[in-house]
Design a protein around this motif. Structure first.
Motif, PDB file in Angstrom:
ATOM      1  N   MET A 160       0.831  -1.318   0.290  1.00 11.53           N
ATOM      2  CA  MET A 160      -0.715  -0.068   0.122  1.00 11.53           C
ATOM      3  C   MET A 160       0.822   1.668  -0.361  1.00 11.53           C
ATOM      4  SD  MET A 160      -3.213   1.154   2.521  1.00 11.53           S
ATOM      5  CE  MET A 160      -4.059   3.021   2.555  1.00 11.53           C
ATOM      6  N   VAL A 161       0.496   2.393  -0.415  1.00  7.36           N
ATOM      7  CA  VAL A 161       1.102   3.360  -0.604  1.00  7.36           C
ATOM      8  C   VAL A 161       0.728   4.059  -0.055  1.00  7.36           C
ATOM      9  CG1 VAL A 161       1.892   5.588  -2.602  1.00  7.36           C
ATOM     10  CG2 VAL A 161       1.461   3.033  -3.026  1.00  7.36           C
ATOM     11  N   GLU A 162       1.746   4.765   0.789  1.00  3.47           N
ATOM     12  CA  GLU A 162       1.706   6.610   2.174  1.00  3.47           C
ATOM     13  C   GLU A 162       1.694   7.773   0.732  1.00  3.47           C
ATOM     14  OE1 GLU A 162       1.695   6.238   5.226  1.00  3.47           O
ATOM     15  OE2 GLU A 162       2.642   4.128   6.014  1.00  3.47           O
ATOM     16  N   LEU A 163      -0.119   8.087   0.946  1.00  3.56           N
ATOM     17  CA  LEU A 163      -0.038   9.044   0.868  1.00  3.56           C
ATOM     18  C   LEU A 163       0.164  10.566   0.542  1.00  3.56           C
ATOM     19  CD1 LEU A 163      -4.117   8.377  -0.130  1.00  3.56           C
ATOM     20  CD2 LEU A 163      -2.542   8.217  -1.072  1.00  3.56           C
ATOM     21  N   ARG A 164       0.664  10.581   2.065  1.00  5.09           N
ATOM     22  CA  ARG A 164       1.122  11.401   2.523  1.00  5.09           C
ATOM     23  C   ARG A 164       2.299  11.564   2.397  1.00  5.09           C
ATOM     24  NH1 ARG A 164       4.704  13.952   7.034  1.00  5.09           N
ATOM     25  NH2 ARG A 164       3.859  15.601   7.726  1.00  5.09           N
ATOM     26  N   SER A 174       4.240  10.661  -0.397  1.00  4.54           N
ATOM     27  CA  SER A 174       3.997  10.568  -2.163  1.00  4.54           C
ATOM     28  C   SER A 174       3.301  11.732  -2.198  1.00  4.54           C
ATOM     29  CB  SER A 174       2.379   9.644  -2.679  1.00  4.54           C
ATOM     30  OG  SER A 174       2.942   8.347  -2.470  1.00  4.54           O
ATOM     31  N   ALA A 175       1.941  12.130  -1.526  1.00  2.98           N
ATOM     32  CA  ALA A 175       2.102  13.914  -2.286  1.00  2.98           C
ATOM     33  C   ALA A 175       3.385  14.976  -2.293  1.00  2.98           C
ATOM     34  CB  ALA A 175       0.700  14.630  -1.922  1.00  2.98           C
ATOM     35  N   LEU A 176       3.615  14.737  -1.172  1.00  2.00           N
ATOM     36  CA  LEU A 176       5.137  16.172  -0.159  1.00  2.00           C
ATOM     37  C   LEU A 176       6.016  15.774  -1.495  1.00  2.00           C
ATOM     38  CD1 LEU A 176       4.968  15.510   3.137  1.00  2.00           C
ATOM     39  CD2 LEU A 176       4.475  17.340   2.158  1.00  2.00           C
ATOM     40  N   GLU A 177       6.575  14.747  -2.079  1.00  3.57           N
ATOM     41  CA  GLU A 177       7.273  14.677  -3.127  1.00  3.57           C
ATOM     42  C   GLU A 177       6.817  14.980  -4.519  1.00  3.57           C
ATOM     43  OE1 GLU A 177       8.926   9.904  -3.401  1.00  3.57           O
ATOM     44  OE2 GLU A 177       8.677  10.281  -0.861  1.00  3.57           O
ATOM     45  N   ARG A 178       5.568  14.407  -5.080  1.00  7.24           N
ATOM     46  CA  ARG A 178       5.031  14.961  -5.516  1.00  7.24           C
ATOM     47  C   ARG A 178       4.893  16.507  -5.529  1.00  7.24           C
ATOM     48  NH1 ARG A 178      -1.233  14.672  -5.758  1.00  7.24           N
ATOM     49  NH2 ARG A 178      -0.395  16.475  -4.575  1.00  7.24           N
ATOM     50  N   ASP A 179       5.402  17.294  -4.496  1.00 11.73           N
ATOM     51  CA  ASP A 179       5.104  18.866  -4.886  1.00 11.73           C
ATOM     52  C   ASP A 179       6.456  18.976  -4.618  1.00 11.73           C
ATOM     53  OD1 ASP A 179       2.521  18.730  -5.848  1.00 11.73           O
ATOM     54  OD2 ASP A 179       1.212  18.836  -3.616  1.00 11.73           O
ATOM     55  N   HIS A 180       7.244  18.184  -4.136  1.00 14.19           N
ATOM     56  CA  HIS A 180       8.795  18.638  -4.028  1.00 14.19           C
ATOM     57  C   HIS A 180       8.784  19.528  -2.183  1.00 14.19           C
ATOM     58  CE1 HIS A 180       9.695  17.926  -7.753  1.00 14.19           C
ATOM     59  NE2 HIS A 180       8.501  18.200  -8.528  1.00 14.19           N
ATOM     60  N   TYR A 181       8.330  19.105  -1.498  1.00 15.53           N
ATOM     61  CA  TYR A 181       8.564  19.640  -0.154  1.00 15.53           C
ATOM     62  C   TYR A 181       7.982  21.031  -0.076  1.00 15.53           C
ATOM     63  CZ  TYR A 181       9.296  14.952   0.975  1.00 15.53           C
ATOM     64  OH  TYR A 181       9.140  13.474   1.987  1.00 15.53           O
ATOM     65  N   GLU A 182       7.261  22.042  -0.956  1.00 16.44           N
ATOM     66  CA  GLU A 182       7.405  22.917  -1.341  1.00 16.44           C
ATOM     67  C   GLU A 182       5.143  23.427  -0.950  1.00 16.44           C
ATOM     68  OE1 GLU A 182       8.208  23.917  -5.432  1.00 16.44           O
ATOM     69  OE2 GLU A 182      10.372  23.654  -4.875  1.00 16.44           O
ATOM     70  N   CYS A 183       4.873  24.557  -0.544  1.00 19.39           N
ATOM     71  CA  CYS A 183       3.625  25.193  -0.230  1.00 19.39           C
ATOM     72  C   CYS A 183       3.259  25.104  -1.436  1.00 19.39           C
ATOM     73  CB  CYS A 183       3.762  26.105   0.967  1.00 19.39           C
ATOM     74  SG  CYS A 183       1.867  26.616   0.750  1.00 19.39           S
ATOM     75  N   GLU A 195     -14.758  14.719   4.925  1.00 20.21           N
ATOM     76  CA  GLU A 195     -16.631  14.129   5.817  1.00 20.21           C
ATOM     77  C   GLU A 195     -17.489  14.905   4.446  1.00 20.21           C
ATOM     78  OE1 GLU A 195     -14.345  16.953   6.879  1.00 20.21           O
ATOM     79  OE2 GLU A 195     -13.459  16.274   8.834  1.00 20.21           O
ATOM     80  N   LYS A 196     -17.139  15.744   3.509  1.00 16.59           N
ATOM     81  CA  LYS A 196     -18.270  15.417   2.474  1.00 16.59           C
ATOM     82  C   LYS A 196     -18.101  14.418   1.193  1.00 16.59           C
ATOM     83  CE  LYS A 196     -19.343  20.457   3.030  1.00 16.59           C
ATOM     84  NZ  LYS A 196     -19.410  21.518   2.273  1.00 16.59           N
ATOM     85  N   TYR A 197     -16.972  14.695   1.355  1.00 18.51           N
ATOM     86  CA  TYR A 197     -16.024  13.238   0.311  1.00 18.51           C
ATOM     87  C   TYR A 197     -15.627  11.997   0.609  1.00 18.51           C
ATOM     88  CZ  TYR A 197     -17.903  16.960  -2.787  1.00 18.51           C
ATOM     89  OH  TYR A 197     -18.516  18.679  -3.543  1.00 18.51           O
ATOM     90  N   PRO A 198     -15.982  11.079   1.869  1.00 20.13           N
ATOM     91  CA  PRO A 198     -15.516   9.956   2.030  1.00 20.13           C
ATOM     92  C   PRO A 198     -14.768   9.612   0.903  1.00 20.13           C
ATOM     93  CG  PRO A 198     -17.705   9.925   2.728  1.00 20.13           C
ATOM     94  CD  PRO A 198     -17.280  11.094   1.713  1.00 20.13           C
ATOM     95  N   GLU A 199     -15.283   9.225  -0.663  1.00 19.89           N
ATOM     96  CA  GLU A 199     -14.875   8.306  -1.350  1.00 19.89           C
ATOM     97  C   GLU A 199     -13.383   9.080  -1.767  1.00 19.89           C
ATOM     98  OE1 GLU A 199     -18.059  11.116  -3.310  1.00 19.89           O
ATOM     99  OE2 GLU A 199     -17.614  10.327  -1.480  1.00 19.89           O
ATOM    100  N   TYR A 200     -13.154  10.228  -1.837  1.00 21.73           N
ATOM    101  CA  TYR A 200     -11.580  11.030  -2.303  1.00 21.73           C
ATOM    102  C   TYR A 200     -10.809  11.172  -1.057  1.00 21.73           C
ATOM    103  CZ  TYR A 200     -14.934  12.619  -5.897  1.00 21.73           C
ATOM    104  OH  TYR A 200     -15.982  12.468  -6.968  1.00 21.73           O
ATOM    105  N   ALA A 201     -11.680  10.255  -0.347  1.00 20.52           N
ATOM    106  CA  ALA A 201      -9.922  10.244   1.193  1.00 20.52           C
ATOM    107  C   ALA A 201      -8.826  10.463   0.900  1.00 20.52           C
ATOM    108  CB  ALA A 201     -10.846  10.342   2.407  1.00 20.52           C
ATOM    109  N   LYS A 202      -8.772   8.828   0.005  1.00 20.28           N
ATOM    110  CA  LYS A 202      -7.575   8.558   0.444  1.00 20.28           C
ATOM    111  C   LYS A 202      -7.038   8.587  -1.553  1.00 20.28           C
ATOM    112  CE  LYS A 202      -7.399   4.910   3.536  1.00 20.28           C
ATOM    113  NZ  LYS A 202      -7.891   3.776   3.644  1.00 20.28           N
ATOM    114  N   GLU A 203      -7.746   9.474  -2.237  1.00 23.37           N
ATOM    115  CA  GLU A 203      -7.302   9.754  -3.965  1.00 23.37           C
ATOM    116  C   GLU A 203      -5.972  10.749  -3.731  1.00 23.37           C
ATOM    117  OE1 GLU A 203      -7.999   7.720  -6.475  1.00 23.37           O
ATOM    118  OE2 GLU A 203      -9.400   6.912  -5.650  1.00 23.37           O
ATOM    119  N   LEU A 204      -4.575  10.714  -4.435  1.00 22.59           N
ATOM    120  CA  LEU A 204      -3.418  10.908  -4.299  1.00 22.59           C
ATOM    121  C   LEU A 204      -3.848  12.139  -4.984  1.00 22.59           C
ATOM    122  CD1 LEU A 204      -0.731  11.483  -3.743  1.00 22.59           C
ATOM    123  CD2 LEU A 204      -0.093  10.777  -5.392  1.00 22.59           C
TER     124      LEU A 204
END
Length: 94
Positions: free
Chosen positions: A1-5, A7-16, A49-58
């Motif tokens: 299983m891929v860790e999302l957090r 993965s998202a930080l790496e994708r964005d190069h740890y930049e805000c 809360e509104k879209y639980p189906e999107y919670a684990k989407e990168l």
């Protein structure tokens, strides 16, 4: 299983992405100048809360700094000027 957090930080190069003006919230637009800030927080674009189906989407995650995450979530941000005000000197203090 891929860790999302990470993965998202790496994708964005740890930049805000909001400070860098790559992503902006419609409700809380960024009015500050473009800066390069380190991101340590990952924000769900569509709330869990509104879209639980999107919670684990990168694609539903964006990397934000602490300040931007609080602003986007609608939390009051620390106001340095109010904190730095010197207390009033009056007769009761003496």
């Amino acid at each position: 299983m891929v860790e999302l957090r990470p993965s998202a930080l790496e994708r964005d190069h740890y930049e805000c992405q909001r400070c860098n003006h790559n992503w902006d919230s419609e409700q809380y637009p960024n009015k500050r100048k473009k800066t390069l800030t380190i991101a340590k927080t990952v924000h769900h674009i569509y709330s869990v809360e509104k879209y639980p189906e999107y919670a684990k989407e990168l694609w539903n995650l964006v990397s934000l700094c602490y300040r931007c995450h609080n602003e986007v979530e609608g939390r009051a941000w620390f106001k340095f000027k109010e904190y730095k005000k010197k207390p009033q000197i009056n007769d009761e203090r003496w």
